[in-house]
Design a protein around this motif. Sequence first.
Motif, PDB file in Angstrom:
ATOM      1  N   PHE A   1      32.518  35.272  44.272  1.00 57.30           N
ATOM      2  CA  PHE A   1      32.054  36.516  43.333  1.00 57.30           C
ATOM      3  C   PHE A   1      30.450  36.981  43.722  1.00 57.30           C
ATOM      4  CE2 PHE A   1      29.860  37.799  39.462  1.00 57.30           C
ATOM      5  CZ  PHE A   1      30.263  38.728  39.295  1.00 57.30           C
TER       6      PHE A   1
ATOM      7  N   MET B   1      41.623  40.165  41.757  1.00 62.02           N
ATOM      8  CA  MET B   1      42.882  39.625  41.750  1.00 62.02           C
ATOM      9  C   MET B   1      43.840  40.709  41.098  1.00 62.02           C
ATOM     10  SD  MET B   1      42.060  35.780  40.012  1.00 62.02           S
ATOM     11  CE  MET B   1      43.784  35.410  39.807  1.00 62.02           C
TER      12      MET B   1
ATOM     13  N   SER C   1      36.499  41.521  38.333  1.00 65.12           N
ATOM     14  CA  SER C   1      35.398  40.494  38.638  1.00 65.12           C
ATOM     15  C   SER C   1      35.965  39.624  39.753  1.00 65.12           C
ATOM     16  CB  SER C   1      35.071  39.717  37.484  1.00 65.12           C
ATOM     17  OG  SER C   1      34.600  40.427  36.472  1.00 65.12           O
ATOM     18  N   TYR C   2      37.463  39.204  40.040  1.00 65.00           N
ATOM     19  CA  TYR C   2      37.676  38.260  40.918  1.00 65.00           C
ATOM     20  C   TYR C   2      38.601  38.824  41.847  1.00 65.00           C
ATOM     21  CZ  TYR C   2      35.470  34.941  38.082  1.00 65.00           C
ATOM     22  OH  TYR C   2      34.235  34.168  37.225  1.00 65.00           O
TER      23      TYR C   2
ATOM     24  N   GLN D   1      31.292  30.012  42.216  1.00 62.30           N
ATOM     25  CA  GLN D   1      31.002  31.129  41.937  1.00 62.30           C
ATOM     26  C   GLN D   1      30.398  31.999  43.279  1.00 62.30           C
ATOM     27  OE1 GLN D   1      32.405  32.939  38.869  1.00 62.30           O
ATOM     28  NE2 GLN D   1      33.396  31.033  39.101  1.00 62.30           N
TER      29      GLN D   1
ATOM     30  N   GLN E   1      31.293  41.355  33.829  1.00 61.86           N
ATOM     31  CA  GLN E   1      30.584  40.742  35.124  1.00 61.86           C
ATOM     32  C   GLN E   1      29.830  41.615  36.113  1.00 61.86           C
ATOM     33  OE1 GLN E   1      33.838  37.489  35.258  1.00 61.86           O
ATOM     34  NE2 GLN E   1      32.010  36.470  36.026  1.00 61.86           N
TER      35      GLN E   1
ATOM     36  N   PHE F   1      41.013  39.445  35.282  1.00 60.48           N
ATOM     37  CA  PHE F   1      40.683  38.848  36.501  1.00 60.48           C
ATOM     38  C   PHE F   1      40.777  40.021  37.792  1.00 60.48           C
ATOM     39  CE2 PHE F   1      41.816  35.707  33.829  1.00 60.48           C
ATOM     40  CZ  PHE F   1      40.844  34.603  33.914  1.00 60.48           C
ATOM     41  N   SER F   2      41.037  41.007  37.536  1.00 61.56           N
ATOM     42  CA  SER F   2      41.431  42.074  38.523  1.00 61.56           C
ATOM     43  C   SER F   2      40.304  42.525  39.145  1.00 61.56           C
ATOM     44  CB  SER F   2      42.430  43.307  38.132  1.00 61.56           C
ATOM     45  OG  SER F   2      41.918  43.808  36.928  1.00 61.56           O
TER      46      SER F   2
ATOM     47  N   ALA G   1      39.519  30.497  39.463  1.00 62.12           N
ATOM     48  CA  ALA G   1      38.284  31.547  39.458  1.00 62.12           C
ATOM     49  C   ALA G   1      37.367  31.227  38.449  1.00 62.12           C
ATOM     50  CB  ALA G   1      39.152  32.832  39.191  1.00 62.12           C
ATOM     51  N   LEU G   2      37.842  30.788  37.243  1.00 63.98           N
ATOM     52  CA  LEU G   2      36.947  30.682  36.022  1.00 63.98           C
ATOM     53  C   LEU G   2      35.991  29.425  36.382  1.00 63.98           C
ATOM     54  CD1 LEU G   2      38.738  31.674  32.808  1.00 63.98           C
ATOM     55  CD2 LEU G   2      36.843  32.775  33.996  1.00 63.98           C
TER      56      LEU G   2
ATOM     57  N   ALA H   1      43.971  31.906  38.092  1.00 59.78           N
ATOM     58  CA  ALA H   1      42.686  32.474  37.153  1.00 59.78           C
ATOM     59  C   ALA H   1      41.856  31.297  36.613  1.00 59.78           C
ATOM     60  CB  ALA H   1      43.456  33.024  35.769  1.00 59.78           C
TER      61      ALA H   1
END
Length: 205
Positions: free
Chosen positions: A100, A52, A49-50, A97, A19, A46-47, A92-93, A89
């Motif tokens: 992000f 996390m 793009s988000y 957005q 992403q 997710f670490s 986040a999805l 997670a």
Amino acid sequence: AELATRHDLIVVADEIYGQLIYPPNEHLSIATLPGMRERTVTLNGFSKSYAMTGWRVGYLAAPRDLVAMLTEPRHTLSINTSTISQHAALAALTGPQEPFEAMFAAYAERRAWLMPALTEAGFTYGHPGGAFYIYTNVSPTGLAAPEFCERLLRETGVMLFPGTMFGDESTDYIRISYLQPLPLIQEAMGRIATFVASNAARAGS
């Protein structure tokens, strides 16, 4: 994809930065190519793009038979992913957005500032098409990357890492991350430029 199909190979594709791609570049998942869905294990998380990191949650997508084969080895590493992490997670999805997008815009701004600053300081580098690193050649300084990083830390307080820490056999490169806020990056770059100039003066004396 053609090579994998011809030799009946299984492809493991780490798409953790999928992403974080800067225009005009685009991410292409190899599993979407003809004949590749049934022979590809796609890894993601997710670490990056988000942001996390530490939540320890990721996923893979693969044909059912490969998933079954991979499940048991995975259980030897950990029993399950935290329920809290799974809900985070999912949020986040499926959630807004905009956070992000704002984070990625900040990365793009830092990247746009840092590249000409590195050029001005006398470095060459690969233009990053994604993620938040710039792989930078320090050989013009006359120092190998490990020595460059150690002296830079001791003399300026700026910590960078040589490419050898990431599997690179060459000692010419360092990896610069631009995760920090732009003012900190600008301060660090000023110290780096001063260090490079001072090193050149010492070498020429």
